[in-house]
Design a protein around this motif. Sequence first.
Motif: not given
Lengths: 216, 165
Positions: B47-69
Amino acid sequence: MRNRKTSISARRSVPRIRVADPARQGRWLTALTMAVVAAVLALGGLGARAQGAAVPTAEPPAEAAATDTRGIDEETQQLKKDAIDLNRELFMLEEELLFPANTQVAVFVSMDVGEFFALDSVQMKVDDREVANYLYTEREAEALLKGGVHRVYLGNLKVGEHELVAIFTGKGPNQRDYRRGATMKFVKAVGAKYLELKITDRQRRAQPEFEIKDWE
Amino acid sequence: MALACLALYAIVSAPGDARAAEPSLVGAPAPDFVLRSAAGSNLRLSEQRGDVVVLSFWSSRCNVCRAQLAELDRLYATYRPAGFVVLGVNVDDDVTAAREFAAGQKLQFPLLFDPTKAVARAYRVDALPMLVAVDRFGAVRFLSRNDKPGAAAEYVPALRALIDE
């Protein structure tokens, strides 16, 4: 001492022999087969060339080798194609035997009005086995409200009596979480079976209503 | 000679990791999915077709993920009007912990939950954080598994180029 060395070397050689992945094993076998075939053909080609040396031919050796390679490539491609065709035919035969077209069962979801219920998901069980679990987005729910019908399940069932359980979740009156089920026993006869999960509003009770309709 | 080469190629190409034999996600249509979001609604990728979509896979235990999010949130705020969507896909088993994390982060883009890991499997997530960029036509354009502090400098220009397309 010699015995000890032998045992160490034997132990070292074990990981090389053990191939855990069957796909990898298959590829190795294919590679080995191809290598053996290539070697046999190469030897055959050398023999033929040695024979051909006595009898001069019109084709130059380089062109003959190229033709040979092309011929092998074509044969390999043909073999691959035959294997794929055979596999497909076997698969279709299996499908036809196990799931004939007249065992087909399709279940659709429809929604009318939707004043008292905002659909979120439908979970479906046939004979206590979960066959579908579908999450509806806002757009999909809107499409249902506009008269759209969604095929939530398509499968095969044996002739006889079956039980269908559908669990609907969403937001009910006053935006409260709502979870309701609908059950239906139906008889699957010879021929395709179509069932409809209908969500309607019951104005008198100001509650949504869920029913399963059999399209005779 | 040609036959010998063929045999050699067959031997060299035969062994190897099963993953290497899998076709790459890059250039292929992004596997479609529907997941429940932290806001309560369900979100479908197609349903997001037409937009550039970024999927960011993350976990609440991953500190690096916080920075990326956090970095993606800044990008989302800037480029949202240009048709840029970020979907954070959580891969935790425990959705409660992920919800608490999501509430604490106060991110503007939708955070989705994938407790069954069906989506993570479809995208072959093997490291966290992992970023997947999907173009306006729904094709995967690039992946980023860089978890170094300066990783944004690597993927931000590429994302800008995608938005400009």
